[in-house]
Design an enzyme around this catalytic site. Sequence first.
Site, PDB file in Angstrom:
ATOM      1  N   HIS A 295      35.866  46.674  40.252  1.00  0.00           N
ATOM      2  CA  HIS A 295      36.131  45.281  40.618  1.00  0.00           C
ATOM      3  C   HIS A 295      37.064  44.607  39.610  1.00  0.00           C
ATOM      4  CE1 HIS A 295      34.594  40.940  40.906  1.00  0.00           C
ATOM      5  NE2 HIS A 295      35.210  41.175  42.047  1.00  0.00           N
ATOM      6  N   ARG A 296      38.267  44.274  40.062  1.00  0.00           N
ATOM      7  CA  ARG A 296      39.306  43.738  39.177  1.00  0.00           C
ATOM      8  C   ARG A 296      39.574  44.705  38.020  1.00  0.00           C
ATOM      9  NH1 ARG A 296      36.852  37.520  38.822  1.00  0.00           N
ATOM     10  NH2 ARG A 296      36.147  37.472  40.994  1.00  0.00           N
TER      11      ARG A 296
ATOM     12  N   GLU B  62      39.662  47.644  42.953  1.00  0.00           N
ATOM     13  CA  GLU B  62      39.755  46.391  43.710  1.00  0.00           C
ATOM     14  C   GLU B  62      40.488  45.379  42.848  1.00  0.00           C
ATOM     15  OE1 GLU B  62      38.504  42.289  44.936  1.00  0.00           O
ATOM     16  OE2 GLU B  62      38.373  43.300  42.997  1.00  0.00           O
TER      17      GLU B  62
ATOM     18  N   ASP C 285      43.135  41.434  43.091  1.00  0.00           N
ATOM     19  CA  ASP C 285      43.477  40.229  43.854  1.00  0.00           C
ATOM     20  C   ASP C 285      44.977  39.997  43.801  1.00  0.00           C
ATOM     21  OD1 ASP C 285      40.569  39.138  44.097  1.00  0.00           O
ATOM     22  OD2 ASP C 285      40.834  39.490  41.954  1.00  0.00           O
TER      23      ASP C 285
ATOM     24  N   HIS D  18      42.919  36.627  40.016  1.00  0.00           N
ATOM     25  CA  HIS D  18      41.893  36.123  40.927  1.00  0.00           C
ATOM     26  C   HIS D  18      42.009  34.628  41.197  1.00  0.00           C
ATOM     27  CE1 HIS D  18      37.915  34.427  41.946  1.00  0.00           C
ATOM     28  NE2 HIS D  18      37.804  35.501  42.708  1.00  0.00           N
TER      29      HIS D  18
ATOM     30  N   GLU E 159      42.823  42.513  47.669  1.00  0.00           N
ATOM     31  CA  GLU E 159      42.313  41.283  48.270  1.00  0.00           C
ATOM     32  C   GLU E 159      43.408  40.221  48.258  1.00  0.00           C
ATOM     33  OE1 GLU E 159      39.137  37.623  47.731  1.00  0.00           O
ATOM     34  OE2 GLU E 159      38.744  39.502  46.659  1.00  0.00           O
TER      35      GLU E 159
ATOM     36  N   LYS F 108      44.516  36.701  48.204  1.00  0.00           N
ATOM     37  CA  LYS F 108      43.906  35.415  47.842  1.00  0.00           C
ATOM     38  C   LYS F 108      44.669  34.292  48.549  1.00  0.00           C
ATOM     39  CE  LYS F 108      41.112  34.875  45.222  1.00  0.00           C
ATOM     40  NZ  LYS F 108      39.633  34.831  45.354  1.00  0.00           N
TER      41      LYS F 108
ATOM     42  N   ASP G 212      31.738  45.946  38.681  1.00  0.00           N
ATOM     43  CA  ASP G 212      32.412  45.743  37.396  1.00  0.00           C
ATOM     44  C   ASP G 212      32.207  46.927  36.459  1.00  0.00           C
ATOM     45  OD1 ASP G 212      33.050  43.170  38.267  1.00  0.00           O
ATOM     46  OD2 ASP G 212      31.384  42.221  37.201  1.00  0.00           O
TER      47      ASP G 212
END
Length: 250
Positions: free
Chosen positions: A11-12, A38, A40, A53, A115, A117, A235
């Site tokens: 995640h990120r 993953e 953003d 993000h 993702e 945004k 994470d």
Amino acid sequence: MTTTTPIIFAHRGASGYCPENTMAAFRRALELGATGIETDVQRTADGKLVLIHDESLKRTAGHAALVKDITYEEMNKLDAGSWYGKDAEFAGERIPLLEDLLALTKSTDTMINLELKNTVIPYEGMEQQVIDAVRKHGMSDRIVISSFNHYSLVLCKELAPDIRTGVLYMEGIYEPWKYAAAIGADALHAYRYAVLPEWVNEAREDGVHYHPFTVNDEAEMERMLACGVSGIITDYPDKLVNLIQERGAR
């Protein structure tokens, strides 16, 4: 996408160990065994696709401007690493371009969850820009485009039917796999509390995969694995790697 070995989406990047959405976090994710990343996507004032993000630069780069109001040249002077932790280990990290991540992972088999945004700020035309970047690197088969803006997901499918899309949502959608199928989406990027084994099974029967977020507690990771999800967004990719290995050894 296999249901036997879930995709481990960092995640990120490995944001439990590094400043989120930086090249340090992406590289660390790969080192820890993540099979997916993953991140953003937003767009600068001069049209560059960047990985961050928040709509504002304040939290992670210490600048009051919005991403959409600053050029990439200006953004590239900002420190996106010093805010993380008390030492200077990550000082000088920059906000990366989408191109940077695609170049890093092109020669691997890593899945990339982008993702968009574009719920608060619509970023008109960003869908085509992202698709063009993915196609330029020949990575269409390793991309999932997700968003809370489901109109954007429909547009992505119209522009690129071969690129997977994932419906981001919190709770409360009735039979979300039917909704996903109705808009041509391939996956449900559900908040972790909106995942039950019977729903995962019904979704799979309709060809829709679950990739729940953001799962950091090991007991909750175990629950997601028991549900049979196709991927987990976390994470801490190393924790999930270890749990999957332990399950395989039983």
